[in-house]
Design an enzyme around this catalytic site. Structure first.
Site, mmCIF file in Angstrom:
data_model
loop_
_atom_site.group_PDB
_atom_site.id
_atom_site.type_symbol
_atom_site.label_atom_id
_atom_site.label_comp_id
_atom_site.label_asym_id
_atom_site.label_seq_id
_atom_site.Cartn_x
_atom_site.Cartn_y
_atom_site.Cartn_z
ATOM 1 N N THR A 187 29.984 45.943 43.721
ATOM 2 C CA THR A 187 30.216 44.716 42.878
ATOM 3 C C THR A 187 29.655 43.638 43.545
ATOM 4 O OG1 THR A 187 32.392 45.872 41.942
ATOM 5 C CG2 THR A 187 31.950 43.294 41.686
ATOM 6 N N LYS A 238 36.452 38.050 46.135
ATOM 7 C CA LYS A 238 35.226 38.165 46.521
ATOM 8 C C LYS A 238 34.484 38.350 44.889
ATOM 9 C CE LYS A 238 32.784 41.910 46.843
ATOM 10 N NZ LYS A 238 32.213 42.437 45.893
ATOM 11 N N LYS A 296 30.586 43.886 34.604
ATOM 12 C CA LYS A 296 31.898 44.091 35.484
ATOM 13 C C LYS A 296 32.479 42.705 35.762
ATOM 14 C CE LYS A 296 34.661 45.786 38.861
ATOM 15 N NZ LYS A 296 34.359 46.555 40.002
#
Length: 289
Positions: free
Chosen positions: A98, A241, A173
């Site tokens: 990711t 994050k 995502k």
């Protein structure tokens, strides 16, 4: 059977690589920054360990990666020891990290110049999805490259979808993480409210999960949230994050994400409580403290 490499054997990468070897029957070479972890993976699953990304990628049809962030991804792809240096023309690099859409586009361009296919392919489903081989994979890249890689990715996925050109997988995502942030905060407040109202939480959830409020988070996390147990799953540090990537992208594309920004700050509160490695469902802890 394909000749594949897997770079990064963390809580997601290790089971994904295992499914490629065991379920998919592919010839797997692995690399991990901590070599002992790669050696342990080989002892348990077979295959071979390499000491650099380039050594792992040499003579491979498909090279997978699942590492920490943009810089980690550049470290395993670029430079003399990076995977791109050893990959042959026509081979494919599939990134499950990711990361930002920018780094996906950057590496897609670098790969194209070398005659290498590149797919940004972040996943959803968490550690349990990786362990059980039922991840959802959102992919950005060239359709012809996707068509070649999809049957190999299927070893650890229940759904693999091409979302658009390079970077589109990462953008999808981000949408996923926006949804999760809002749902978990809502579920946290709902269970907290039920506690204060003196309701039987199990009975409430059993009823609501049959109606419009149902969600994966409700079905899979209500009980541990109710009990205050968070020692598993997708860590708060990782979620922050991811949300930083989301909020940075939103600043550039003009999207208004007030709830996502607020939940990110709630996760910062959880970190201050010592919950950096708790599961993301730990948002309820700041309400119940």
């Amino acid at each position: 059977m394909a000749k594949v490499a897997f770079l990064g054997l963390g809580v997601m990468g290790a089971p994904m690589a295992r499914h490629l070897a065991v379920k998919g029957g592919h010839d797997v070479v692995v690399y991990n920054r901590t070599a002992a972890r790669a050696d342990a993976w080989v002892a348990a699953n077979g295959g071979r360990a390499a000491r650099t990304p380039a050594a792992a990628a040499e003579d491979r049809d498909v090279v997978f990666a699942c590492v920490g962030n943009d810089d980690d991804l550049r470290a395993v792809t670029l430079g003399s020891h990076g995977a791109f240096a050893a990959m042959g023309r026509g081979s494919i690099f599939v990134d499950h990290t990711t990361a930002s859409a920018d780094v996906a586009r950057e590496l897609a361009g670098a790969a194209h110049d070398l005659g290498i296919g590149f797919l940004d392919a972040p996943v959803s489903g968490g550690q349990a999805g990786a362990e059980n081989g039922v991840l959802t994979v959102m992919v950005g890249g060239d359709p012809a490259t996707f068509a070649k890689a999809e049957p190999v990715i299927a070893a650890f996925a229940r759904a693999v979808t091409l979302m658009g050109p390079a970077g589109s997988g990462q953008l999808a995502k981000m949408v996923n993480q926006i949804c999760i942030a809002g749902v978990v905060q809502g579920l946290s407040e709902a269970i907290h409210f039920a506690h204060r109202a003196g309701l039987d939480v199990e009975k409430v959830i059993a009823t609501l999960s049959k109606g419009a409020a149902q969600s994966w988070q409700m079905e899979n996390r209500w009980k541990t949230m109710d009990e205050g147990r968070f020692e598993f799953g997708f860590a708060v540090d990782w979620m922050r994050k991811d949300l930083a990537i989301v909020l940075d992208e939103a600043r550039r594309n003009g999207a208004s994400l007030p709830l996502t920004g607020l939940v990110d700050q709630f996760y910062a509160d959880v970190q201050k409580m010592g919950g950096a490695r708790w599961d993301t469902s730990s948002l309820i802890a700041r309400l119940e403290k």
